[in-house]
Structure formats: structure tokens, C-alpha cells
Design a protein around this motif. Structure first.
Motif, PDB file in Angstrom:
ATOM      1  N   ASP A   1      63.829  48.086   1.155  1.00  0.00           N
ATOM      2  CA  ASP A   1      62.736  48.957   0.706  1.00  0.00           C
ATOM      3  C   ASP A   1      62.644  50.224   1.550  1.00  0.00           C
ATOM      4  O   ASP A   1      62.359  51.309   1.036  1.00  0.00           O
ATOM      5  CB  ASP A   1      61.389  48.222   0.790  1.00  0.00           C
ATOM      6  CG  ASP A   1      61.293  47.046  -0.163  1.00  0.00           C
ATOM      7  OD1 ASP A   1      62.261  46.800  -0.906  1.00  0.00           O
ATOM      8  OD2 ASP A   1      60.239  46.370  -0.161  1.00  0.00           O
ATOM      9  N   ARG A   2      62.891  50.096   2.847  1.00  0.00           N
ATOM     10  CA  ARG A   2      62.742  51.222   3.768  1.00  0.00           C
ATOM     11  C   ARG A   2      63.814  52.295   3.576  1.00  0.00           C
ATOM     12  O   ARG A   2      63.663  53.422   4.078  1.00  0.00           O
ATOM     13  CB  ARG A   2      62.791  50.711   5.208  1.00  0.00           C
ATOM     14  CG  ARG A   2      61.647  49.774   5.586  1.00  0.00           C
ATOM     15  CD  ARG A   2      61.934  49.062   6.894  1.00  0.00           C
ATOM     16  NE  ARG A   2      63.024  48.086   6.756  1.00  0.00           N
ATOM     17  CZ  ARG A   2      63.520  47.377   7.762  1.00  0.00           C
ATOM     18  NH1 ARG A   2      63.028  47.548   8.994  1.00  0.00           N
ATOM     19  NH2 ARG A   2      64.500  46.508   7.558  1.00  0.00           N
ATOM     20  N   ASP A   3      64.900  51.968   2.868  1.00  0.00           N
ATOM     21  CA  ASP A   3      66.000  52.919   2.685  1.00  0.00           C
ATOM     22  C   ASP A   3      65.899  53.731   1.401  1.00  0.00           C
ATOM     23  O   ASP A   3      66.660  54.683   1.216  1.00  0.00           O
ATOM     24  CB  ASP A   3      67.344  52.167   2.678  1.00  0.00           C
ATOM     25  CG  ASP A   3      67.752  51.694   4.060  1.00  0.00           C
ATOM     26  OD1 ASP A   3      67.430  52.397   5.040  1.00  0.00           O
ATOM     27  OD2 ASP A   3      68.372  50.620   4.161  1.00  0.00           O
TER      28      ASP A   3
ATOM     29  N   GLU B   1      58.950  56.887  -3.020  1.00  0.00           N
ATOM     30  CA  GLU B   1      59.024  56.137  -1.770  1.00  0.00           C
ATOM     31  C   GLU B   1      57.657  55.666  -1.276  1.00  0.00           C
ATOM     32  O   GLU B   1      57.575  54.907  -0.310  1.00  0.00           O
ATOM     33  CB  GLU B   1      59.754  56.924  -0.681  1.00  0.00           C
ATOM     34  CG  GLU B   1      59.071  58.159  -0.189  1.00  0.00           C
ATOM     35  CD  GLU B   1      59.900  58.884   0.868  1.00  0.00           C
ATOM     36  OE1 GLU B   1      60.737  58.245   1.533  1.00  0.00           O
ATOM     37  OE2 GLU B   1      59.713  60.109   1.020  1.00  0.00           O
TER      38      GLU B   1
ATOM     39  N   ALA C   1      68.501  50.241   7.069  1.00  0.00           N
ATOM     40  CA  ALA C   1      67.272  50.026   7.836  1.00  0.00           C
ATOM     41  C   ALA C   1      67.382  48.824   8.773  1.00  0.00           C
ATOM     42  O   ALA C   1      66.738  48.788   9.828  1.00  0.00           O
ATOM     43  CB  ALA C   1      66.088  49.854   6.887  1.00  0.00           C
TER      44      ALA C   1
END
Length: 409
Positions: free
Chosen positions: A266-268, A288, A232
Motif C-alpha cells: 500500500d505504501r508504494d 494515494e 516499502a
């Protein structure tokens, strides 16, 4: 999302594997009607692949999970030449013995992720040295060389970028794309392979092989590539300041492998769960959406899922327990990386670099100055600090909150 009829393309699409596809309608129709043998090639330049190759391995797993036949092509022949794609320098030559040892090491990961055997959808591993090694040079030029034009080859990114940067490309490397194209044609003729898959940087080579099969045999072949996988924050997948994240334990301890996944952005989390785990999509969608401290639970699920697939369930369980001991209980854990030092000790900067926590002594000095280094929970800032331990004892070294190791004598 595209509405595919075949389980193969539906699963690949839903989980985010598809970037380019030569004939989506044709492949979808074929995969819905029959077993499709498909392959991906891997050169044997090291005793292990790293996680940059894991998305390709998982594509072969998806191929098998949806009722098709995965072919793992080991480049015992092409490793002797070197793929120039994305490289500024020529690859060093390896001995036959080293290549054979590397293939043996790489096979261990495939045996965990694929089911090998003689059945119609069982995986098989083949080595292109078996057929490339038998081709005489003149025969190769006569059979294959006439189907390639230098004009076209010079437009390939692997060649064009090297020339633009004024980096030399040997004639040996220039032949790599011809041999890779011949691999596709050979596998189509001998094993009924219809599909080649690979990373987005292999698109030109894959299309080359399709065209060669069509010109020489009238074969109807297909190609599929995955997106360029980045984190990310824009970093390259599988590369860290400490080095590559290897798939084999001999090159990277289980705990370090587990920690890589536990510490992803976190975004991945959702994207990586779709690509690198077998969790159902609805469960991934739930995980997620977690936020704050709860996202750490999703990261632990990711770390356990990937480590179990690649290293085995015991490796995942031990790594999670070690992390819990280290972070929650302040203990040392049983799976932390260790470094043995002698009676005379070792400077703290050298210890950090030897463990792979820092890439150089300069980086180690910066981390020490920042107060990020602790030895038995006591901050160390002096780069000249000598780390010593009594024989038969150990000390715990920490860099920040995420990197820990045991120093022993």
C-alpha cells in the motif's frame, strides 16, 4: 522540491527521479534554452530487461515528453566485457548472435514507451559496438587510457567492493569504466549529447565520462542519477521469490506482470504511480490517500497504467478481466499462466516450482504444510500428491490468494 525553470528538471523532481545531479543550475538553464540530447546505456545480457530498468526507461520518456531528445545506448560492445558494478562474479561471455537477438528483444519495449524517428526530439537507438569495435587496442590506450589513473579507478565501488570481498576481477572487466566513459565522450562529439542519466550505482562511471569529455574536448557535460529503488518493505525492485519481473511477454506472461503491480505494498502505490505512469500528479495525490479496501482500486489503476505502457492496452484489459474472473467469480480466467503435464502427471511440489510459484521443492513443501496450496479449490498438503488431468481437460492450482495457474494435458 526545488524551483526549476525547465520543464525537464521540474517534472523529474516532482515525480521523484532525481537523486544526484552534477550541476543542477547549469542543466536547468540549458534545458530551458534548448533541446538537450540525453542518454542511458543498457547492456544486452538477456532478451528482455526487467522492471529494475523501468525507472531508467521512464526517465527517457520524461526527457521526450518535456521536449528533449532521448538516446537509447545499447551496449553491444560493453556487453562483451560486463559491467562489474554490484557483481561478485564475472559475467559469462555471449556470442555476437545472442547479443544481437537480445538487443532486438529489448527494443520492443522502448518502441512502446518512446517515439522513434528523425525529428529533433525523436528517440534513436545506437549500439556502442559500432564505435568500440573499431578502436584498435593501442589506439584506445593512447587516446583514452592516459586520462585515467589506476589510483582513481581503484576507489570506484565496482572495483573496491569486489577487492574487499576477495572476489577476482578480470583485467577485461577493469576496462569497463574506461569504455563507458568513452561512450559519453563519443556521443557528445558525434550526436551532441550533453546529459547521461542512470541509476545511483552508475554515478562514478557517469562522472568519469564527464571528466573524459572535458579533458579530451573541453566539453561541458552533465550527469543525473535516480535513487536506489526499493519497495516499502526494503526489498529490491523487480526481484521476487519467483524470479525477475521481466518487461517482455516472452519472459513473463501479461497476467503475472499485471499482478505484480496489483499486489504492491500500500505504501508504494503513490510513489510507483509517479514514477511508472503518466497520470496527473493531482490524481495520484488523490489515489494515494485512499485507505482500507479502497486502496485496492488505486493498485488496479497502477497495474493497468504500467501494463498498458509496457505491454499494451489489450494486455492490461485481459489481465484485469482474468483477475476479476479468478477472484470474484471463482472462474479460471483467460490469461492465467498454464503448465502442460503428461499422461503420468507431476508431483505437486514440482508443479509449484515449474510454475515459478516457489523457488525450490523445499519452499513448496513448506507452502503445502501451511495449507496454502489448493487444487480445484481443495487444499493439498501432501508433498507426494500426484497431479493428473484427463486429456483435453484442465485443473486450477492456487497458492494463497494471489497466485493462480491452469494445469492442462
Amino acid at each position: 522540491m526545488t524551483n526549476y525553470n525547465s520543464d525537464l528538471l521540474r517534472v523529474l523532481d516532482e515525480r521523484g527521479y532525481i537523486h544526484q545531479l552534477t550541476d543542477a543550475e547549469g542543466l536547468d538553464k540549458l534545458a530551458a534554452a534548448q533541446i538537450v540530447p540525453g542518454y542511458i546505456g543498457f547492456d544486452a545480457t538477456a532478451p528482455s530487461l526487467h522492471i529494475g530498468s523501468l525507472v531508467q526507461i521512464m526517465m527517457l520518456r520524461r526527457l521526450q515528453q518535456t521536449g528533449h531528445k532521448p538516446i537509447v545506448l545499447m551496449g553491444g560492445g560493453t556487453t562483451r566485457i560486463g559491467d562489474p558494478t554490484g557483481r561478485d562474479e564475472s559475467r559469462k561471455m555471449l556470442t555476437d548472435e545472442t547479443i544481437a537477438d537480445n538487443i532486438a528483444g529489448i527494443r520492443t519495449v522502448f518502441e512502446r514507451l518512446l517515439t522513434f524517428g528523425d525529428g529533433p526530439t525523436d528517440a534513436v537507438m545506437v549500439d556502442n559496438q559500432d564505435w568500440l569495435g573499431e578502436l584498435g587496442y593501442i589506439e584506445m590506450l593512447q587516446k583514452v587510457g592516459t586520462h585515467f589513473t589506476v589510483n582513481r579507478m581503484l576507489t570506484f565501488d565496482s572495483v573496491r567492493l569486489r577487492l574487499e570481498r576477495e572476489q577476482p576481477m578480470t583485467f577485461l572487466e577493469f576496462n569497463y569504466m574506461i569504455l563507458q566513459g568513452y561512450d559519453f565522450r563519443h556521443l557528445a562529439q558525434e550526436m551532441g549529447v550533453r546529459l547521461q542519466m542512470g541509476g545511483s550505482d552508475q554515478w562514478g562511471n557517469i562522472v568519469n565520462g564527464m571528466e573524459l569529455g572535458r579533458r579530451m574536448d573541453g566539453s561541458d557535460l552533465f550527469g543525473l542519477t535516480t535513487p536506489l529503488l526499493t519497495t516499502a518493505d526494503g526489498g529490491k525492485m523487480g526481484k521476487t521469490a519467483s524470479g525477475a519481473i521481466w518487461l517482455n511477454e516472452a519472459q513473463l506472461p501479461n497476467y503475472d506482470f499485471w499482478q505484480y503491480w496489483r499486489n504492491v505494498d500500500d505504501r508504494d502505490v503513490g510513489r510507483f504511480l509517479r514514477l511508472f505512469s503518466d497520470l496527473p500528479l493531482d490524481e495520484i495525490a488523490r489515489l494515494e490517500t485512499l485507505e482500507g479496501a479502497e486502496i485496492n482500486h488505486a493498485k488496479t489503476v497502477l497495474a493497468n497504467a504500467v501494463t498498458t505502457l509496457v505491454r499494451g492496452s489489450e494486455a492490461a484489459t485481459t489481465a484485469e478481466r482474468t483477475a476479476a474472473d479468478t477472484f470474484a467469480g471463482g472462474g479460471a480466467g483467460e490469461d492465467l499462466p498454464t503448465l502442460e503435464i503428461g499422461e503420468d502427471g507431476m508431483r505437486i511440489g514440482a508443479v509449484l516450482t515449474a510454475l515459478g510459484f516457489t523457488a525450490s521443492n523445499g519452499e513448496a513443501k513448506r507452502k503445502l504444510a501451511e495449507g496454502a496450496v489448493k487444487l480445484d479449490r481443495v487444499a493439498v498438503t501432501d508433498p507426494g500428491h500426484l497431479v493428473t488431468v484427463t486429456a483435453g481437460t484442465e485443473a486450477k492450482l492456487s497458492l494463497g490468494k494471489k497466485k493462480h495457474a491452469i494445469i492442462r494435458r
